[in-house]
Structure formats: structure tokens, C-alpha cells
Enzyme design. Structure first.
Site, PDB file in Angstrom:
ATOM      1  N   ASP A 116      -6.175  -2.671  -1.673  1.00  0.00           N
ATOM      2  CA  ASP A 116      -6.063  -2.440  -0.186  1.00  0.00           C
ATOM      3  C   ASP A 116      -7.323  -2.761   0.565  1.00  0.00           C
ATOM      4  OD1 ASP A 116      -4.773  -1.112   2.223  1.00  0.00           O
ATOM      5  OD2 ASP A 116      -3.391  -0.288   0.662  1.00  0.00           O
ATOM      6  N   HIS A 164      -3.584  -5.660   4.433  1.00  0.00           N
ATOM      7  CA  HIS A 164      -4.311  -4.648   3.566  1.00  0.00           C
ATOM      8  C   HIS A 164      -5.457  -5.371   2.535  1.00  0.00           C
ATOM      9  CE1 HIS A 164      -2.085  -0.975   4.901  1.00  0.00           C
ATOM     10  NE2 HIS A 164      -0.985  -1.659   4.882  1.00  0.00           N
ATOM     11  N   GLU A 177       2.809  -4.319   6.776  1.00  0.00           N
ATOM     12  CA  GLU A 177       1.712  -3.865   7.739  1.00  0.00           C
ATOM     13  C   GLU A 177       0.491  -5.098   7.762  1.00  0.00           C
ATOM     14  OE1 GLU A 177       2.128   0.929   7.609  1.00  0.00           O
ATOM     15  OE2 GLU A 177       0.719  -0.026   6.303  1.00  0.00           O
ATOM     16  N   TYR A 186       8.248  10.152   0.395  1.00  0.00           N
ATOM     17  CA  TYR A 186       6.625   9.974   0.366  1.00  0.00           C
ATOM     18  C   TYR A 186       6.052  11.253   0.309  1.00  0.00           C
ATOM     19  CZ  TYR A 186       5.949   5.217   2.059  1.00  0.00           C
ATOM     20  OH  TYR A 186       6.196   3.936   1.926  1.00  0.00           O
ATOM     21  N   THR A 238      -2.710   8.125  -1.082  1.00  0.00           N
ATOM     22  CA  THR A 238      -4.016   8.975  -1.306  1.00  0.00           C
ATOM     23  C   THR A 238      -4.978   8.954  -0.307  1.00  0.00           C
ATOM     24  OG1 THR A 238      -5.015   7.219  -2.651  1.00  0.00           O
ATOM     25  CG2 THR A 238      -3.654   8.623  -3.811  1.00  0.00           C
TER      26      THR A 238
END
Length: 564
Positions: free
Chosen positions: A177, A248, A321, A429, A480
Site C-alpha cells: 500500500d 495505493h 481508490e 469491516y 490497520t
């Protein structure tokens, strides 16, 4: 049987009360194809009981636990038969035998979840009964985001054990990421020398003013990955790697600046991102980038071989995204759009994903990506620079979709004939908060209580029977950004992961008719199992003092999440 989680399809006690007692003379007879369960019994259950569980001289010996295959049972299904003389686990395949062993462990009581005996005689008796069981869904997954906060290898192995105890069978490992790259690629050493470390981390949501001013990072060596994959396979869990493209990707660009849009950004000045959210620095749609990631994926395919589990053909390539501002400003990206006869940046992303979809398919693998991979897709059309047809941007038939932005992406994919894993953020989630209380640590998103997760239904309305068969299953995702260590990971995952496991495995009625009160009663025993496993779960009464994060801002979303 009332406290087994996930609930089995059917359980029937013996006509006459009797028990099978594990003792020093208990042996294990393993038919061909059941060796992984036999090893697990000796390595995990044996120490908890204080027993060696040696191989049996024969399958009919008294006091024997027999393991065998039975092709009349469903894949992953099992039948556990316990009498006063012996016990037997039959599985429709090797995985079914293993899942039967997980039920046997629960029947032995919470002390069977410890690493050494604490009350040896009290834990060794199993009432005579027959349990028949099989899963509802093929894909029963958990995503661990090890990119934002690194989870060392032993932590991943521990979560594989926790998954096995709940009959979950897919670990989606989010390896890359903007904030970090976590897998060693021998051809590109800067990915671990540079991209695996960031200078600092924001503490809390991205609006928080708090920072942890120390480097954070780490990565898995190739041998670490091989160990994780092999450890998972012994537990009949498939590890699906995620290498995120084309968004990402700031960490990779920081290591290899030529991957970014160098004609609009000074990519050589970029560092691994130290904030949360969505970076605007995305991969350039160039041949250089394509060849780089092909080389990366060659090593990934070697580390995650296609024979390593039921879903091991899959490679997750993200696709979510991806901001388009740099592509709009980039002459090179605009030239690529014109060259391919594409209508714009959305189709450019679809072309980028489609390239790797085809590349993977040619190697016998299957792409899976977030539901954005459906955007900009067309099978033909457009006009190239020579007036001929433009590039197709369609997905191959084997491509699959992880539906995270609600159900819509999954519905569209299933109707188009693509397999789907349902993981809508507003329902599963697990980084989202568990209660409205002010003591919830760094509250993120909608409230998703234990009951909310238990009433989650993976198959959406609006699909006919043929389309519904494309729903491979479901997955809980544990991101996280604000989950900074293993204890916080446990807090977010449990006990909700136990409820999710029952949704994924058991043949439950419609959400409104599910017996949540009965599930809560079974959880009273299950909390003791989690205690034995050392899980720092959220207690039913709320967070313990050391589980709170006073003064650390979150991003709570009020109200009821959309149903679809």
C-alpha cells in the site's frame, strides 16, 4: 453440542449415555489423505491433553480415533461419530477431516485450547454422539492488512491458527500500500530496503493531530512467505496475496521513482507515505510499469503456488481508490489513452487491470480485485489513432470481484458471470467500532455490534439462482490504519469474527430469524476458548482500561448503515 461455534448442521446424542475418554492408551489411525489432521492432533491437541496420541496398530483397536475419507460427503463436510469405545472423523476430503477435528476440540472443552494441560482428567471425556456438518460457503475469508501496520510472521501464523479454530479457509494478505511494502522481491531490493519503512505514523484517524515519531515497518522474506503458505496449507487455509495497483502504490514509487507519473510529479522526492487515506501518487500507465509488475508477479506466483490450496489460483491486484488527477495532467498518460482509443481515465484504469488479468490467465491464474475493477470495462469499441478499433478493456471470464462498497458491485459482477466474494464495508469491516460508547478506542465508521455481524447476509437480494452461485462466499476485512499492534488487532477481530465464522459456515435462517440469544449463550463457553488461546477480545461489557485510547480522534459515522 449447544456451545459449538460455528453451529453444525446436525448433532444427535447417543441413545444411552456414554463417553469416549482420551487417555495414555488413545491412538490415532489415519487413512491415506488424512495426514495433515493427524499431525495437527499430535502437535496441538496432544499437548493440551498431555497425551502423545501415537499411531494406532490398526483401525479397530479399542480407544482409537480414526480418520478417514468418505466421498459420499460434501467437500469440506465431515461426520464425527463418538461412542464409548472409539471415535471417528470421516471427511468428504482432507479439509473435512480437519474441520471435524476442530469440532472435536471444542467438545473436549475450553482447556483443549491451551498449550499444556491444566486439568488433564477433566478435559479428556467426549459424550457419545454423531455430528454431521458441511459449510454453506466455499470462501470463508479474513483480510489482514499488514501494509499499514506490519504484523510480524509469528503474528500471521497465530492468526492462521485462530482462523482454523473457526473453520475459516482463506487468508487475504494485503501486502502492499502507500504506507509500506511487505514482501521481498529479489529482483527489486529497494522494495524492502526503502519501501518497507516509513519515518513515522499518524496515531488515530487521519484528522488526528497526534503522531508516533518513530520509524515503522518490516517485511516478510521469501522464506517467511513460504513458511506462511505451508503453515496455512497444513490447516487447509489458502493464502491469497494482494499486490495493489495502480493506486495505493506510493511506497513502490518511493523505491522506484520511474514507476510514477514523472512528467507531472517529482517522484524522486517522494517517500513512503506516513499518513492514512488515499495518496494521489499512482502508477504511470507505461510499459516500464507493466514490465516491473510482471517481474514482481513472477516471483509472487512462485511464492504462492497454484497447488497450495483450494483458492490458490487467485492473485488479488487491488484496483481500488485510484485518483485520476495525475493521469489527467500527464502527457504520457493522455498519449496512452489516445494510442489505445480509450474514452478517458476510467477506461485507462480498466485497461491497466485488464493487462494483468490476461497476463495471469495465461499462466493459469485468476485475478481478483475490489469492485472498482468493473468500472470503465468494455469488451470492444472506441477508435485508435489510425481509425481502427480501440483497445478492449473487458475482464477475462475467470476474473473475480471482492465487493466492498456495499452489495452493488457484487450484484453487477454476478450478473455478468463473474465470481464474487462479499465483504461490504458497512457490515464486515472489523476495524469499524463495536459500540457507541465513548470508551471505544479510535472509533471508526458505523457501529457494528456482535449481533449486527451475526445478522449479516452475504447473498444479496436480486440475484436469481444461477447468479447466486457466483457468490463464492464472504470475507471479513481487518484494516490497520488505526490498529497499531497485535492486541488492538485482537480487540477489533473478536468476538465478532466468531459471529462472522458462523455466518460463513452454518446454514442459518434469514437474518431476522436468527437465534442471536442462543449464539450469545454459546459465546459464554467460547470466550473461555478465546482465553485459552490468549486472544485479547473485546469483553461483552466493553473495553478494559488498557484497551481504550482516550484522546485519540477517530472517524465515527452516525446512524444505521445502508442495507445494500
Amino acid at each position: 453440542m449447544t456451545d459449538v461455534i460455528p453451529a453444525p448442521r446436525a448433532a444427535q446424542g447417543a441413545a444411552a449415555p456414554d463417553v469416549f475418554r482420551f487417555g495414555a492408551d488413545t491412538t490415532v489411525w489415519a487413512a491415506p489423505g488424512t495426514d495433515t489432521t493427524a499431525r495437527w492432533l499430535r502437535a496441538v491437541l496432544g499437548p493440551a491433553l498431555g497425551l502423545p496420541l501415537p499411531p494406532a496398530a490398526g483401525e479397530d483397536a479399542p480407544g482409537v480415533l480414526r480418520l478417514r475419507l468418505d466421498d459420499t460427503l460434501e467437500p469440506e463436510g465431515y461426520r464425527l461419530t463418538v461412542t464409548g469405545r472409539d471415535a471417528e472423523i470421516c471427511g468428504g476430503d482432507a479439509a473435512g477431516v480437519f474441520w471435524g477435528a476442530q469440532t472435536l476440540r471444542q467438545l473436549l472443552g475450553p482447556d483443549a485450547f491451551r498449550r499444556a494441560p491444566v486439568r488433564p482428567e477433566a478435559v479428556r471425556a467426549v459424550p457419545a454422539q454423531v455430528v454431521e456438518d458441511a459449510p454453506r460457503f466455499r470462501w470463508r475469508g479474513l483480510l489482514l492488512d499488514v501494509a499499514r501496520h506490519f504484523l510480524p510472521k509469528d503474528g500471521v501464523l497465530r492468526y492462521l491458527d485462530l482462523m482454523a479454530a473457526h473453520k475459516l479457509n482463506v487468508l487475504h494478505l494485503h501486502l502492499t500500500d502507500d504506507q509500506g511494502w511487505r514482501i521481498e522481491i529479489l529482483r527489486y531490493p529497494h522494495l524492502t530496503e526503502i519501501a518497507s519503512w516509513r519515518a513515522r505514523s499518524r496515531f488515530g484517524h487521519r484528522a488526528s493531530p497526534l503522531w508516533e515519531e518513530k520509524p515503522h515497518g518490516g517485511y516478510y522474506t521469501q522464506d517467511d512467505i513460504r513458511e506462511i503458505v505451508a503453515y496455512a496449507a497444513e490447516r487447509h487455509i489458502t493464502v491469497v496475496p494482494e499486490i495493489d495497483v495502480p493506486g495505493h502504490s506510493q511506497a513502490a514509487i518511493a523505491a522506484y521513482p520511474e514507476l510514477g507519473n514523472t512528467d507531472v510529479v517529482d517522484t524522486a522526492a517522494l517517500t513512503v507515505w506516513d499518513d492514512w487515506g488515499i495518496s494521489r501518487n499512482v502508477l504511470a500507465p507505461t510499459d516500464t510499469t507493466l514490465r516491473f509488475y510482471e517481474n514482481v508477479l513472477e516471483e509472487v506466483l512462485d511464492l504462492f503456488p497454484a497447488h497450495a490450496g483450494r483458492f490458490s489460483a487467485f492473485v488479488h491486484l487491488g484496483g481500488d481508490e485510484c485518483p485520476k488527477e495525475q493521469w489527467r495532467a500527464s502527457p504520457a498518460a493522455q498519449a496512452r489513452i489516445a494510442e489505445l482509443g480509450l474514452s478517458g481515465e476510467e477506461e485507462l484504469q480498466a485497461w491497466f487491470i485488464g493487462h494483468f488479468d490476461t497476463w495471469l490467465a495465461a499462466r493459469g491464474r485468476r485475478l481478483i480485485g475490489w469492485d472498482e475493477i468493473l468500472e470503465g470495462v468494455r469488451t470492444a469499441g472506441g477508435t485508435g489513432p489510425d481509425g481502427g478499433p480501440g483497445a478492449a478493456t473487458g475482464l477475462t471470464p475467470g476474473a473475480a470481484v471482492s465487493s466492498w462498497r456495499g452489495y452493488a458491485g457484487g450484484i453487477a459482477a454476478a450478473r455478468a458471470g463473474h465470481d464474487v466474494v462479499m465483504c461490504p464495508e458497512q457490515h464486515v469491516y472489523l476495524d469499524h467500532r463495536q459500540d457507541t460508547g465513548a470508551d471505544e478506542p479510535v472509533p471508526i465508521g458505523y457501529v457494528r455490534t456482535l449481533e449486527d455481524v451475526y445478522r449479516f447476509e452475504p447473498v444479496p437480494d436480486g440475484l436469481d439462482a444461477g447468479q447466486a452461485r457466483h457468490v463464492l462466499g464472504t470475507q471479513a476485512n481487518l484494516w490497520t490504519e488505526v490498529t497499531e499492534d497485535a492486541a488492538r488487532l485482537d480487540y477489533q477481530a473478536f468476538p465478532r469474527l466468531a459471529a462472522f465464522a458462523e455466518v460463513a459456515w452454518s446454514a442459518l435462517p434469514a437474518p431476522e430469524r436468527r437465534d442471536f440469544a442462543g449464539f450469545e449463550r454459546r459465546m459464554r463457553t467460547h470466550y473461555r476458548r478465546l482465553d485459552g488461546l490468549g486472544v485479547a477480545y473485546r469483553p461483552p461489557t466493553g473495553p478494559l482500561p488498557w484497551q481504550r485510547r482516550p484522546g485519540v480522534p477517530g472517524r465515527p459515522v452516525e446512524g444505521t448503515p445502508p442495507a445494500r
